[in-house]
Every structure is written in structure tokens, then in C-alpha cells.
Design an enzyme around this catalytic site. Structure first.
Site, mmCIF file in Angstrom:
data_model
loop_
_atom_site.group_PDB
_atom_site.id
_atom_site.type_symbol
_atom_site.label_atom_id
_atom_site.label_comp_id
_atom_site.label_asym_id
_atom_site.label_seq_id
_atom_site.Cartn_x
_atom_site.Cartn_y
_atom_site.Cartn_z
ATOM 1 N N ASP A 142 -10.621 15.664 1.040
ATOM 2 C CA ASP A 142 -9.642 17.341 1.476
ATOM 3 C C ASP A 142 -8.542 18.072 0.832
ATOM 4 O O ASP A 142 -9.057 19.752 0.743
ATOM 5 C CB ASP A 142 -8.868 17.647 2.948
ATOM 6 C CG ASP A 142 -8.896 18.806 3.539
ATOM 7 O OD1 ASP A 142 -10.029 19.281 4.197
ATOM 8 O OD2 ASP A 142 -7.239 19.302 3.261
ATOM 9 N N THR A 174 -10.963 21.722 5.610
ATOM 10 C CA THR A 174 -12.168 21.541 4.990
ATOM 11 C C THR A 174 -13.023 20.160 5.856
ATOM 12 O O THR A 174 -13.600 20.136 5.870
ATOM 13 C CB THR A 174 -11.847 21.207 3.281
ATOM 14 O OG1 THR A 174 -11.088 22.101 3.313
ATOM 15 C CG2 THR A 174 -13.408 21.459 2.735
ATOM 16 N N ASP A 175 -12.652 19.487 5.614
ATOM 17 C CA ASP A 175 -12.292 17.898 6.506
ATOM 18 C C ASP A 175 -13.043 18.319 7.841
ATOM 19 O O ASP A 175 -14.470 18.712 8.429
ATOM 20 C CB ASP A 175 -12.232 17.155 6.337
ATOM 21 C CG ASP A 175 -11.956 15.699 5.186
ATOM 22 O OD1 ASP A 175 -12.747 15.999 4.297
ATOM 23 O OD2 ASP A 175 -10.663 14.901 4.989
ATOM 24 N N ILE A 176 -12.799 19.148 8.562
ATOM 25 C CA ILE A 176 -12.992 19.406 10.111
ATOM 26 C C ILE A 176 -14.240 20.711 9.661
ATOM 27 O O ILE A 176 -15.041 20.472 10.880
ATOM 28 C CB ILE A 176 -11.456 20.383 10.740
ATOM 29 C CG1 ILE A 176 -10.740 19.054 10.716
ATOM 30 C CG2 ILE A 176 -11.695 20.736 12.466
ATOM 31 C CD1 ILE A 176 -9.209 19.143 10.803
ATOM 32 N N GLY A 179 -16.995 18.746 9.203
ATOM 33 C CA GLY A 179 -17.409 18.019 10.366
ATOM 34 C C GLY A 179 -18.006 19.049 11.129
ATOM 35 O O GLY A 179 -19.333 18.568 11.604
#
Length: 405
Positions: A142, A174-176, A179
Site C-alpha cells: 500500500d 489503497t488496500d482497503i 478490497g
């Protein structure tokens, strides 16, 4: 309540945050999510502490993204472990993975191999840079993607001011976002499969997502061909829309239209500002922000944050404090909406989590299961889906093919 995804089964081979966040979202929506982990160590984030859940070695990081899953510990490097996964896939609707591109092919667990096992499989791959392109082979986290994808060039104090280096966001957004895009894509694929009977391979890349969520800032650049600059807590397109110091702290004011600005000026006892042609419209306020903002800032220093909040809220000017997390979870609105979620946990008695924010017919959608301990459900799942008897499970465990209780 009957949840929207009841009857959908997901095999989650992912770890860290983007994939697990997707899996948790699907679990909250009612899917059965089976999380495959490495025996002995499990998901990388199990070791990302402190802090740890009291009385356990469960990290807070892991707990944040793994509600609602059953953990099965399987050694993917072992051919027997790979065979177990292929058998499990035949009972699943969705596979979720975030290995490096091509990483699962050697195990016979790539999309083409598993499609042969289950032709209508929905297979979702999450990587740093996607399944093709010059960076496809690279790992992506991220922080680096926030930098590469432009977010850090927009975040932080203006160039030349104290502390003016580019800054990452304080949560791995960014990860969230990846997802959430992945869960959205899976829902679309499930809907399409209902109509066509076909599955497919979904390709989600952190860099694609980061560029995709630049939103108005991306269009500011594409429209003007001028890269936006860091503005600290101010907004490139709206004024006043920033944090201001008060007598005892800070106050965020987010004026979204000219009517709100006029009401702000009345509360500030500066009605002449709203009549000034340099400030009467938002476009004018953006142009002359360097003249307007000091006028507002000097007045706000004369009273406390709470005093200004009461006066501005009374006339419908959007505003709010900057809360630390202890104040967030003690906020009456946050408490009323039930965002602090307590669940039973086999290791510590109970665990506090953050509720899913979706309300469905007035009810929060949260999975019934707490985050699992490593391999907590290995025997349960393998017996339930594959009819493996106790003696065979003991033998698999003794030979290191599976782990867990």
C-alpha cells in the site's frame, strides 16, 4: 436476518489486507468464507503487533480484516495440500488470492487449473500491478502504491512550508479500496453467473485502484494538464473547506455552496465578506482564497471549538472537530450507530471490532463469527466438505500437510 450472500462459499487464499478486507466484506454480507493459511505462521498480519488481543498472540491488525471466516491451515507447498485445496474448490463459488502473478501455477491452483475442477468458478486475483504489463512481476504494498499512484503528491503541507514532505494517508486506503472494488466485482460476477452460468477471472491491481480513486484530482490534471499541488488541509476546488485553528484546538469547516458561505459569514459577524464580489461565489473564493482565508482564520481564533460548533450547526453550516480515536468511539452518533462491535472470542473471551457500516433493512450486516485463531476450523471444514475421518486428519497433521486444532 437472511443475509444477501447466504449460500455462497468463498475460498480465501489471500493474506495481509486487500484480499482479507474483500473476504471480510463478503462474510459480513452472508457468504461462508474459508480462509486458507500456512500451518505454524498463518497470515502475515498475525505477527504484525503489538498490540495483541489480551491473553492471546492475535494482532489487532489481523483482527481488523478477518471477521466471519473459518481458518483452515494447509501446506500449499505439499502436493497433498494442493490436492486438498482443489477438492475444496469443487465445493466453492469463489476463490480469492493475492499471490504474485504466476505464483499459484506451480501448485496447480491458478485460474486455468481450478477452472478445470469447477468450470463456473469465479476467481479473483489481487496483485500490486495486475496480471500483465511491465510491472506485473513486482510485489506491491500500500505505502509504495500511494506514492507511485499519485496520492502522496496530493497529501501533506504545501511545498515550502514547515513539514512539507509528501505524506501517506494514516490508514492503508489503497488496500482497503482494492478490497472493496474486489468484493464489488465478485458480486457482479455472481450476478452474471446467475444469468449465464459462466464464471471468470477477475484481475484487481492496487496501482489501477489508486489511480482510479484520484477522482476530482485526476480530472483536475486531465482537464488542465497541470499536476495538482499539495494543499495541506485545504481543498483545490472549494473554499472555505479546511481546518482552522480556534482558541483551544481546531475546527473543520466544509462550505459546499454559496448559501452556506453567507450563513458562515453571519455567524462570524463578517456579513460584508459574503457581499464582496471576490468571495460571493465559490469560483471567486477559490481565486482569492489567499485573501479570504486569513479573514476567517483570525475570527475563529477568538472562540473555542465547541462554541463555534454550536453556533455553526444551529444555522446548518457543515463543520466538525478533529477527534482522536478515543473521542471517535465515545461520540454519541458513533455509539448510536453501533460502530463498536463486541463479539465472543475463543482466545480471550471477547473482542472489540469495528462494525460493517452497511445497514440492511435497518440492521447492521456483520458476520456471526469472530476472527479465527490459526487453523481453528481445519478439522471441521475438512470433515464437513471432504468427509475426511479423524484418523486421516491426524495422519495429515502428523505429516505437516495440515495444521491447527
Amino acid at each position: 436476518m437472511n443475509k444477501p450472500l447466504e449460500g455462497v462459499r468463498v475460498l480465501d487464499l489471500s493474506r495481509v489486507l486487500a484480499g482479507p478486507w474483500c473476504g471480510q466484506q463478503l462474510a459480513d454480507l452472508g457468504a461462508e468464507v474459508i480462509k486458507i493459511e500456512r500451518p505454524g505462521s498463518g497470515d502475515d498480519t498475525r505477527a504484525w503487533g503489538p498490540p495483541w488481543l489480551a491473553g492471546t498472540q492475535e494482532s489487532a491488525y489481523f483482527l481488523s480484516a478477518n471477521r466471519g471466516k473459518r481458518s483452515v491451515a494447509v501446506n500449499l507447498a505439499d502436493p497433498e495440500g494442493q490436492a486438498l485445496i482443489r477438492e475444496l474448490v469443487s465445493h466453492c463459488d469463489v476463490v480469492l488470492e493475492n499471490f504474485k502473478v504466476g505464483g499459484l501455477k506451480a501448485y496447480g491452483l491458478d485460474y486455468e487449473s481450478l477452472k478445470a475442477v469447477k468450470p463456473d468458478l469465479i476467481y479473483c486475483s489481487i496483485t500490486g500491478f495486475g496480471q500483465d504489463g511491465p510491472y506485473a512481476h513486482r510485489a506491491g504494498y500500500d505505502f509504495m502504491i500511494q506514492g507511485m499512484g499519485g496520492l502522496m503528491s496530493l497529501t501533506g503541507q504545501p511545498e515550502g512550508t514547515p513539514g512539507s514532505e509528501p505524506m501517506k494517508v494514516g490508514v492503508a486506503l489503497t488496500d482497503i479500496f482494492t478490497g472493496m472494488y474486489a468484493s464489488n466485482a465478485i458480486l457482479a460476477a455472481l450476478f452474471q453467473r446467475e444469468r449465464t452460468g459462466k464464471g471468470g477471472h477477475l484481475d484487481l491491481a492496487l496501482l489501477d485502484v489508486q489511480v482510479g480513486v484520484l477522482a476530482n484530482q485526476a480530472l483536475n490534471y486531465l482537464t488542465s494538464e497541470v499536476p495538482p499541488r499539495r494543499l495541506g488541509n485545504t481543498h483545490p476546488n472549494i473554499v472555505p473547506y479546511q481546518a482552522f485553528p480556534t482558541q483551544d484546538g481546531y475546527l473543520i469547516i466544509t462550505v459546499g455552496n454559496d448559501s452556506q458561505f453567507r450563513r458562515l459569514c453571519q455567524v462570524l459577524d463578517r456579513p460584508q465578506l459574503a457581499e464582496d464580489e471576490r468571495f460571493a461565489t465559490n469560483a471567486a473564493r477559490v481565486e482569492y482564497r489567499e485573501l479570504l482565508v486569513p479573514e476567517i482564520a483570525s475570527r475563529l481564533l477568538e472562540r473555542s471549538t465547541d462554541e463555534w460548533l454550536a453556533s455553526l450547526e444551529a444555522v446548518g453550516v457543515p463543520c466538525g472537530p478533529i477527534n482522536t480515536l478515543d473521542r471517535v468511539f465515545d461520540d454519541p452518533q458513533v455509539r448510536h450507530r453501533g460502530m463498536r462491535l463486541n463479539m465472543a472470542h475463543c482466545g480471550s473471551g471477547d473482542v472489540d471490532l469495528v462494525s460493517n457500516p452497511i445497514r440492511f433493512d435497518g440492521q447492521a450486516l456483520n458476520a456471526d463469527l469472530p476472527p479465527p485463531t490459526l487453523g481453528q476450523h481445519s478439522d471441521e471444514v475438512l470433515q464437513e466438505l471432504l468427509n475426511i475421518d479423524d484418523k486421516s486428519l491426524a495422519d495429515l497433521r502428523q505429516r505437516g500437510v495440515i495444521g491447527g486444532q
